[in-house]
Design an enzyme around this catalytic site. Structure first.
Site, short mmCIF file in Angstrom:
data_model
loop_
_atom_site.label_atom_id
_atom_site.label_comp_id
_atom_site.label_asym_id
_atom_site.label_seq_id
_atom_site.Cartn_x
_atom_site.Cartn_y
_atom_site.Cartn_z
CG ASP A 125 52.91 32.41 -28.38
OD1 ASP A 125 53.52 31.40 -28.74
OD2 ASP A 125 51.78 32.39 -27.87
CG HIS A 179 58.13 33.00 -28.29
ND1 HIS A 179 58.53 32.02 -27.40
CD2 HIS A 179 57.06 32.51 -28.93
CE1 HIS A 179 57.73 30.98 -27.51
NE2 HIS A 179 56.82 31.25 -28.43
CG ASP A 182 54.76 30.12 -25.48
OD1 ASP A 182 54.71 29.57 -26.59
OD2 ASP A 182 54.82 29.47 -24.41
CG ASP A 206 62.33 29.60 -24.10
OD1 ASP A 206 61.59 28.67 -23.72
OD2 ASP A 206 63.45 29.83 -23.61
NE ARG A 207 61.02 28.91 -30.54
CZ ARG A 207 61.47 28.31 -31.64
NH1 ARG A 207 61.91 29.01 -32.63
NH2 ARG A 207 61.46 27.01 -31.74
CG ASN A 252 54.39 25.53 -25.24
OD1 ASN A 252 54.05 26.68 -25.54
ND2 ASN A 252 55.11 24.79 -26.06
CG HIS A 253 58.29 28.25 -25.00
ND1 HIS A 253 59.59 28.01 -25.37
CD2 HIS A 253 57.52 27.76 -26.00
CE1 HIS A 253 59.61 27.40 -26.56
NE2 HIS A 253 58.36 27.25 -26.95
CG HIS A 293 50.10 28.98 -24.51
ND1 HIS A 293 50.59 30.17 -25.01
CD2 HIS A 293 50.88 28.02 -25.06
CE1 HIS A 293 51.59 29.93 -25.83
NE2 HIS A 293 51.80 28.64 -25.87
NE ARG A 340 52.25 22.96 -31.28
CZ ARG A 340 52.72 24.19 -31.42
NH1 ARG A 340 53.92 24.48 -30.99
NH2 ARG A 340 51.98 25.11 -31.99
CG HIS A 348 50.68 26.50 -28.70
ND1 HIS A 348 51.93 26.41 -28.14
CD2 HIS A 348 50.33 25.22 -28.97
CE1 HIS A 348 52.30 25.16 -28.07
NE2 HIS A 348 51.36 24.41 -28.57
#
Lengths: 166, 660
Positions: B182, B184, B211, B214-215, B243-244, B295, B384, B411
């Site tokens: 990730d 991010h 991923d 995001d963030r 998943n993002h 992922h 989750r 993840h």
């Protein structure tokens, strides 16, 4: 009087039960795989996070008590819980009071300068007692040393650490 | 015990103070070491607690996200009842937002790059110079023009479409492959990886395991670098979907906001194309037929053969599960919906065949959302709310079934950047260092080659040139974690107080630790070490009893409108992320405005599905006040921004840092 004794027993149970929960909380935070085991190398951190201050030697003995007969590198919660509960109930390995700590620094600074040089601190911490590893030494230095004088003014240092730790 | 002899007590003029090593010095050293080790351990424990808080809340948020999908299903089933006047509402929600989507030519050609533009200019077909140009430009904080962004996205989609669901890769003694987890949106981490490990090229292969966005604040830059590198080296730079990589997740977790902020004019177009590009990202990579890279994880029913075959682009979003196809429902839906819903790609009837089957959809969810755990078996992933927890027995079973040796996944944030479990068969790699807060964790990447054991490389990006001492870093992480925990508490203040009062028979305002911890865990739904955290959240009296109201004293939710009732405010604050997503979905032209009617309809549905006992009248009133220019439309971003938490002890009242 038996009713007092009974009352004391119940109080003891309630206290023990609260200790159980406290121990479980601390253990779980290090239980990465959520299977009620922690790496043996984290046991020291867990025990100390519960407010106890065993020496390295005492820690070694505690680990021996909670390890499997054939050490696996992991400690199971079922073995840890009763041993740790006893430790808490008996109030073993009490933390060092602030003035004892201060006196200890003063012993290492007999001419009462109010500080130890970086070299002196390193020498004592890595050569005496239960010596620090290099990592521990570096960690302590990063917070303790006043970069301008390259020394540790222990009174201020203790005051700062104690506030942070409470 | 005596004092060691010392020259210095007598001779103060000595330059060198020499103390012989007597037993006093030994004891003193022991005391200091003992104390220090205790202190250091408590620091580490505090750091670990803080990370646990961050993680629990992160997962609880994800759970909220996945529950939203149930709401959308609910909406679809009930839409005729709530709003006969607007049959298009649901069509807009589930139908194509590309209804008026032109093809690439129109999009790209109608956006000019002005001469005054000083940012990076790309030349198609892309070459490695374009990668360099981008990296240099992003280091200087420049923004890539929307024209190029769209070109890159279209090109990427074109190439991705040719790729199978799983990319099969081979290593050779001269060709290692690097696997990153990730990112991010943390651009500094990508720069650091490239610096340490070299840029992607024909001889330096990379896999990025999802991923990317995001963030963090630079999701767009990371995506552009990765996509451009992919276009230049399509056989050596592999991208797996995370998943993002999901437009609904982006709505909640910040990427949508970043795009609309950086691209005020063309952001909406970019969002539309991006939705599509995501669906074409491969599901995973398989190295040397031995190592599976995906992922999230697996489940006991993971069927790799099926996953190789499905039409992966039909997986739009985790929040859009396949519409149930039972008998009556089906005909009902088809008549009402079949004609008006225009699914993403195909414009004709048979709309319901444009989705995956429920089974296929679940297979993909498991790949993107599952987490390994030590406990044997396979259980729903309750933190989750999606995917599952899989144990070492599941790993063995699935790996053996397909003659694989190892699973590499991402993840989950790990303090050391990576973690090995399930007897070495599962490796987690996470490449965003300082993910929750500065100092929270390291990042890592893996290098693999043929039959050799994987090598792990760790790093941590630090903003300051000299890193702060441990206690300062821990203080920072800790206060940040406690802060978001408090905000969580206040968003459920009413329920918490009710639970406390139920146990407080004598109405003393106090509870025992056990009672307090019980309510906290129950109402907040977070599995945290409450006893250890209590000192940060409440005050205790001298008997060790908790003053349970003390948590709420130095924090409150800012009321956007004075007369609004506090329960309403609390509820709106609590659901603000969900509401933002819903509004964004309704607002298909991304204007930032929805009509009063839409707002009312949406609110009615929302409150009935979530069983929120709030007077419709109150919400209406509130909305009318929010309609500042009285033109019948609400700027919902403004509406939601109006709800934020004030920490009284802050000098600046900052809004919730997690608000996307």
């Amino acid at each position: 009087m038996s009713s007092t004794k009974h009352f004391m027993e119940i109080s003891q149970e309630i206290i023990a039960s609260e200790y159980h929960k406290k121990i479980k909380d601390a253990f779980e935070v290090f239980d990465h795989e959520a299977n009620n085991t922690v790496d043996v190398r984290e046991i020291g951190t867990i025990i100390r996070s519960l407010g106890c201050c065993p020496s390295e030697g005492e820690l070694h003995d505690l680990i021996a008590e909670v390890e499997e007969e054939e050490p696996t590198g992991y400690i199971r919660f079922e073995k840890f819980l009763p041993v740790m509960t006893e430790v808490l109930l008996e109030r073993r390995y009490r933390p060092i009071p602030e003035d004892t700590l201060l006196r200890a620094f003063e012993v290492l600074d007999p001419s009462k300068r109010g500080f130890l040089t970086k070299e002196e601190l390193i020498k004592y911490m890595t050569e005496e007692g239960e010596p620090f590893s290099q990592e521990e030494m570096e960690e302590m230095l990063s917070a303790a040393i006043d970069p301008e004088s390259n020394s540790i003014h222990y009174k201020d240092y203790i005051a700062m650490m104690v506030v942070d730790d409470s | 015990m005596g004092c060691g002899t010392s020259c210095s007590t007598k001779d103060r003029k000595s330059e060198k103070v020499f103390i012989s090593h007597g037993s006093a010095a030994l004891k003193a050293a022991l005391i200091i070491q003992n104390w220090y080790r205790g202190y250091s351990a408590r620091l580490k424990a505090r750091q670990r607690y803080a990370l646990t808080i961050f993680q629990s809340i992160e997962y609880a948020d994800e759970q909220g996200q996945l529950q939203l999908s149930k709401f959308f299903s609910f909406m679809l089933e009930n839409y005729t009842h709530i709003h006969e006047k607007d049959p298009e509402l649901v069509a807009r929600l589930f139908g194509s937002t590309l209804q008026d989507c032109k093809d690439r030519q129109e999009y790209v050609s109608c956006i000019d790059v002005p001469d005054s533009y000083n940012g990076p200019r790309l030349q198609f077909p892309l070459t490695f110079t374009d990668i360099d140009i981008l990296l240099e430009a992003f280091k200087q904080q420049q923004i890539l023009h929307a024209h190029y962004v769209l070109e890159v996205l279209f090109e990427t989609k074109k190439v991705l479409k040719q790729m199978p669901n799983f990319t099969h890769v081979k290593t050779s003694p001269s060709k290692e492959i690097t696997i990153c987890g990730d990112l991010h949106g943390k651009l500094d981490d990508l720069f650091l990886i490239f610096y340490k490990n070299g840029l992607p090229s024909g001889s330096n292969s990379y896999i990025f395991n999802g991923d990317f966005v995001d963030r963090g604040k630079h999701s767009m830059e990371i995506l552009m670098i990765l996509f451009v590198s992919f276009l230049v080296y399509p056989n050596d730079l592999h991208l797996n979907r995370g998943n993002h990589e999901d437009f609904m997740m982006n709505l909640r977790y910040g990427f949508t906001k970043e795009i609309l902020h950086k691209y005020k004019m063309h952001g909406k177009k970019i969002l539309q194309i991006l939705e599509d590009v995501y669906t074409w990202l491969p599901i995973g990579t398989i190295i040397d037929n031995e190592i599976l890279i995906i992922h999230g994880g697996i489940s006991e029913s993971t069927d790799l053969n099926l996953l190789h075959r499905i039409e992966r682009n039909k997986m739009k979003s985790v929040l859009m599960p396949p519409i149930p196809l039972d008998e009556d429902h089906d005909t009902d839906l088809k008549t009402k919906v079949g004609a008006t819903i225009i699914p993403r790609e195909v414009k004709t009837n048979g709309s319901l065949s444009e989705q995956l089957t429920k089974h296929e959809w679940e297979q993909v969810i498991n790949i993107l959302w599952s987490d390994p755990r030590g406990k044997r078996g396979c259980y729903p992933n309750k933190s989750r709310g999606g995917g599952c927890y899989f144990g070492p027995d599941i790993t063995s079973k699935v790996l053996n079934k397909y003659q694989l040796k190892m699973l590499i996944r991402s993840h989950e944030c790990k303090p050391e950047g990576y973690e090995i479990c399930h007897g070495g068969k599962v490796v987690t790699v996470f490449s965003a260092s300082n993910y929750y807060e500065e100092g929270s964790n390291r990042g890592a990447y893996i290098k693999l080659c043929c039959d050799m054991t994987p090598r792990f490389f760790q790093y941590q990006v630090t903003r300051t040139t000299c890193s702060r001492p441990l206690y300062q870093r821990v203080n920072a992480i800790e206060s940040s974690a406690i802060r978001i925990l408090k905000e969580r508490m206040i968003s459920r203040k009413t329920a918490l107080i009710r639970a406390f009062q139920l146990q407080d028979h004598s109405k003393s305002g106090k509870l025992s630790m056990a009672q307090w911890a019980f309510s906290m865990e129950n109402i907040l739904g977070l599995d945290l070490p409450w006893r250890s955290l209590s000192s940060h959240l409440v005050t205790t009296d001298k008997n060790g009893n908790i003053n349970y109201m003390s948590s709420f004293q130095d924090i409150h939710i800012q009321k956007p409108v004075k007369e609004a009732q506090s329960t309403l405010i609390e509820t709106l604050y609590r659901y603000r992320s969900d509401l933002q997503i819903i509004f964004n979905v309704i607002d298909t032209d991304h204007s930032g405005l929805i009509s009063m009617e839409e707002f009312r309809a949406m609110w009615k549905l929302f409150s009935s599905h979530y069983s929120i006992p709030i007077d419709d009248f109150q919400v209406d009133e509130l909305a009318e006040r929010m309609d500042l220019n009285k033109d019948g439309s609400i700027d919902f971003n403004e509406f939601l921004k109006a709800f934020y938490v004030v920490h009284k002890l802050d000098k600046l009242s900052k809004s919730d840092s997690n608000l996307p």
